[in-house]
Design an enzyme around this catalytic site. Structure first.
Site, PDB file in Angstrom:
ATOM      1  N   HIS A 190      53.637 -13.598  -4.675  1.00  0.00           N
ATOM      2  CA  HIS A 190      52.436 -13.884  -5.475  1.00  0.00           C
ATOM      3  C   HIS A 190      52.743 -14.041  -6.952  1.00  0.00           C
ATOM      4  O   HIS A 190      51.875 -14.458  -7.713  1.00  0.00           O
ATOM      5  CB  HIS A 190      51.403 -12.767  -5.283  1.00  0.00           C
ATOM      6  CG  HIS A 190      50.772 -12.804  -3.926  1.00  0.00           C
ATOM      7  ND1 HIS A 190      49.496 -13.284  -3.704  1.00  0.00           N
ATOM      8  CD2 HIS A 190      51.246 -12.460  -2.708  1.00  0.00           C
ATOM      9  CE1 HIS A 190      49.218 -13.216  -2.413  1.00  0.00           C
ATOM     10  NE2 HIS A 190      50.264 -12.718  -1.784  1.00  0.00           N
ATOM     11  N   ASP A 197      52.542 -16.458 -15.190  1.00  0.00           N
ATOM     12  CA  ASP A 197      51.681 -15.954 -14.119  1.00  0.00           C
ATOM     13  C   ASP A 197      51.980 -16.726 -12.843  1.00  0.00           C
ATOM     14  O   ASP A 197      52.295 -17.925 -12.910  1.00  0.00           O
ATOM     15  CB  ASP A 197      50.207 -16.193 -14.516  1.00  0.00           C
ATOM     16  CG  ASP A 197      49.290 -15.113 -13.964  1.00  0.00           C
ATOM     17  OD1 ASP A 197      49.649 -14.487 -12.954  1.00  0.00           O
ATOM     18  OD2 ASP A 197      48.205 -14.909 -14.546  1.00  0.00           O
TER      19      ASP A 197
HETATM   20  O1  F6P Z   1      49.730 -10.433  -9.128  1.00  0.00           O
HETATM   21  C1  F6P Z   1      50.480  -9.642  -8.288  1.00  0.00           C
HETATM   22  C2  F6P Z   1      49.685  -8.467  -7.772  1.00  0.00           C
HETATM   23  O2  F6P Z   1      50.488  -7.737  -6.876  1.00  0.00           O
HETATM   24  C3  F6P Z   1      48.425  -8.918  -7.078  1.00  0.00           C
HETATM   25  O3  F6P Z   1      48.659  -9.333  -5.801  1.00  0.00           O
HETATM   26  C4  F6P Z   1      47.586  -7.687  -7.215  1.00  0.00           C
HETATM   27  O4  F6P Z   1      46.240  -7.984  -7.100  1.00  0.00           O
HETATM   28  C5  F6P Z   1      47.936  -7.203  -8.585  1.00  0.00           C
HETATM   29  O5  F6P Z   1      49.267  -7.607  -8.804  1.00  0.00           O
HETATM   30  C6  F6P Z   1      47.670  -5.723  -8.767  1.00  0.00           C
HETATM   31  O6  F6P Z   1      48.793  -4.958  -8.846  1.00  0.00           O
HETATM   32  P1  F6P Z   1      48.833  -3.415  -8.487  1.00  0.00           P
HETATM   33  O7  F6P Z   1      48.783  -3.314  -6.998  1.00  0.00           O
HETATM   34  O8  F6P Z   1      50.126  -2.942  -9.060  1.00  0.00           O
HETATM   35  O9  F6P Z   1      47.657  -2.779  -9.135  1.00  0.00           O
END
Ligand code: F6P
Length: 471
Positions: A153, A361
Site C-alpha cells: 500500500h 504517498d
Molecule cells: O498507508 C499505509 C497504512 O498501512 C494504511 O494501510 C493504514 O490505513 C495506515 O497506514 C495506518 O497505519 P497504522 O496501522 O500504523 O495506524
C-alpha cells in the site's frame, strides 16, 4: 469459488476512523466466502498461536494477540522505524536497531503458525502491506501451497533506499515467494524492476535454496481506489449535513481550504501550512476570505519522529495564527482527532480546495474521497502532490511539488480564483478517473489475476514448482 483469506496487521474494527485499507477490503470480503486474519490489537505477556474468530459487522475475523516486546520490535521498530521511512525515502528518519528484524520475523512466523491450521488447500491468500512481507515464505516453509498475493500500500523505494534496509536481500527473497505482487503505481513497479535487475544472480550466503528468482512472480500496478458513489451519497447524509452546519457557522462565507491526513511526516503537513502562510502573505485580499481546516489524527505516537512532526506542526500553526489572526478572524483551525467517513464527506463537499500534498504517498485515498464527495454544480478543486500515486490517475488536479511551498501557494491561489466552468470541467474528468479506478474493480482485478478461474482446477502449487526447480 475458492475462499478468500485476507491478511493484514490491523483487522477491521468497529471504530469510526478505520484506515483506508480496512475500508477498501471490507466490501470485497463481504461479497465472498472467507475470513480476515490479523493482529487483535491486544498485547499479552506470552506468545499466542491459536487464533480466535469473531463476527465484526457480518465479517468473519480471526485474530491473535502479540507480546509487548514482539509488537514493539515488529510494528514500532522494523515496520515503522525502518521500512516506513526507507520506503518513503526518508533515510534521515530511519533508525536501525539490529534486534528489530528478529521480532519482525518472529511475528510473521507466529502469524503463519496461527493461520496454517485455518487454511484449506484451495484458499486464495491476499496479504497486505509492509508489516507482512515474509508471510508467504513462512507459510510455504510450513508446507502451504496456496496461491498467495501481496499488495504493497505504500511506495516501493528506489534501489539505494532499498539497499539501506538491513536484511533487504531476505526481504526480496520473501517477495519472490508470492505468486502475484501488486503495487499502487507504475512508478513503484519501475523501481521494483530496477532493484530486481540489479540483484539478479544474488544468493544469500551462497545457499542455492536461498536464491531468489522472480520468474514465477508476477508484479504489476493495481492502483487502489475508493467508492466514489458511496461518498457522493454520504456527502449529503444527515451526519454530513450536521458537520457542514457546524463548519458553516465558523466560515461565515469564507472559502474552505481543507487537509485531512494521519499525523505522519510523509504527509508534508508543515510544508502545507507554510504554503498557506505564503498565500496569505502574498495575497492580502484573501485574508478574511479563506479559512484552512487541517484534520490530523495522531498516528504511531510512540515513535519519536511522529512526536516531533506533531510538535513542528503545532509550532507552524501557532506561527501562522500569531502572524495573521485578529480578535475576530482566525486563518486556520487545526484539529488533532479522527472523524467518521460521513462527517468527512460533508467537509469535502463544503471545501473549495482540498490540499493533498504528501511528500511521498502510495496512493492517497483522501484525493479519491474528496472527488467523490463534490457537488457537480459547484465542485471544489484538488491540489495534489506529484509524489502521490494518485497523481498518475488524476491529471486534472493541480499538480504540485510539495517541497516547493511557493509553487503550492500559487496553486492554492489559482484554485481559489478558478472560475466555475473550469472547476466543473476538471471535476468531471477527475470523477470519471475516480470511477474508473474504484475499489471494487481494484480488488476484482487483483483477485482475477491471482486466481484466474482456469488455474483453480488442479494446477500444481507454487511449492511443488519451486522445489522441482531446485532439484
Ligand atoms: O498507508 C499505509 C497504512 O498501512 C494504511 O494501510 C493504514 O490505513 C495506515 O497506514 C495506518 O497505519 P497504522 O496501522 O500504523 O495506524
Amino acid at each position: 469459488m475458492s475462499r478468500l483469506v485476507i491478511v493484514s496487521n490491523r483487522t477491521p474494527g468497529k471504530s469510526a476512523a478505520a484506515g483506508g485499507l480496512a475500508v477498501a477490503l471490507r466490501k470485497t470480503l463481504a461479497e465472498r466466502e472467507g475470513f480476515w486474519f490479523g493482529w487483535s490489537g491486544k498485547l499479552t505477556d506470552a506468545p499466542e498461536t491459536r487464533a480466535r474468530f469473531e463476527d465484526v459487522e457480518g465479517l468473519s475475523v480471526a485474530t491473535i494477540d502479540l507480546t509487548r516486546d514482539d509488537h514493539q520490535a515488529y510494528y514500532a521498530g522494523f515496520s515503522n522505524s525502518i521500512l516506513w521511512p526507507s520506503f518513503h525515502l526518508r533515510l534521515d528518519l530511519a533508525h536501525i536497531d539490529s534486534t528489530w528484524y528478529e521480532g519482525y520475523r518472529r511475528v510473521n512466523q507466529q502469524f503463519a503458525q496461527a493461520l496454517l491450521p485455518l487454511l484449506r488447500p484451495d484458499d486464495v491468500i491476499w496479504v497486505h502491506d509492509y508489516h507482512l512481507i515474509p508471510l508467504a515464505s513462512e507459510l510455504r516453509a510450513l508446507g502451504a501451497g496456496n496461491r498467495m498475493g501481496f499488495y504493497l500500500h505504500i511506495p516501493f523505494p528506489t534501489a539505494d533506499a532499498l539497499y539501506a534496509i538491513p536484511h533487504h536481500l531476505e526481504l526480496m527473497r520473501d517477495v519472490s515467494r508470492y505468486d502475484l505482487v501488486g503495487m499502487q503505481a507504475n512508478r513503484d513497479v519501475a523501481a521494483f524492476t530496477e532493484a530486481v535487475e540489479n540483484m539478479t544472480h544474488t544468493s544469500l550466503a551462497g545457499d542455492p535454496l536461498q536464491m531468489f528468482d522472480f520468474a514465477r512472480t508476477e508484479v504489476a500496478a493495481f492502483p487502489i481506489g475508493s467508492d466514489p458513489e458511496a461518498f457522493a451519497r454520504m456527502s449529503v447524509s444527515a451526519a454530513a449535513t450536521k458537520m457542514v452546519k457546524r463548519m458553516d457557522r465558523v466560515l461565515a462565507g469564507q472559502k474552505l481550504v481543507l487537509g485531512v491526513d494521519r499525523l505522519d511526516y510523509s504527509k508534508g503537513l508543515p510544508q502545507r501550512v507554510e504554503a498557506y502562510e505564503k498565500l496569505l502573505a502574498n495575497n492580502s485580499r484573501l485574508r478574511r476570505c479563506v479559512h484552512m481546516l487541517q484534520i490530523a489524527p495522531p498516528s504511531r505516537d510512540s515513535i519519536k519522529e511522529y512526536q516531533e512532526t506533531s510538535d513542528t506542526l503545532d509550532a507552524i500553526c501557532g506561527r501562522v495564527m500569531g502572524r495573521f489572526a485578529e480578535p475576530d478572524w482566525a486563518p486556520l483551525t487545526y484539529v488533532k482527532r479522527a472523524y467518521g467517513q460521513a462527517s468527512l464527506a460533508g467537509l469535502y463537499r463544503l471545501a473549495r480546495v482540498a490540499l493533498v500534498t504528501p511528500l511521498r504517498d502510495g496512493m492517497n485515498l483522501v484525493a479519491h474521497e474528496f472527488i467523490g464527495s463534490q457537488n457537480p454544480a459547484d465542485p471544489g478543486v484538488l491540489v495534489l502532490s506529484r509524489f502521490a500515486g494518485a497523481a498518475e490517475i488524476f491529471e486534472d488536479a493541480i499538480l504540485v511539488n510539495p517541497f516547493d511551498t511557493d509553487e503550492t501557494a500559487e496553486a492554492l491561489r489559482l484554485a481559489l480564483d478558478m472560475p466555475l466552468e473550469e472547476r466543473q470541467s476538471r471535476w468531471r474528468s477527475l470523477m470519471a478517473a475516480a470511477q474508473e479506478h474504484n475499489v471494487d474493480d481494484w480488488s476484482k482485478s487483483f483477485l482475477g489475476r491471482l486466481s484466474p478461474p482456469s488455474a483453480a482446477a488442479g494446477a500444481p502449487t507454487r511449492d511443488i514448482l519451486y522445489l522441482a526447480s531446485m532439484a
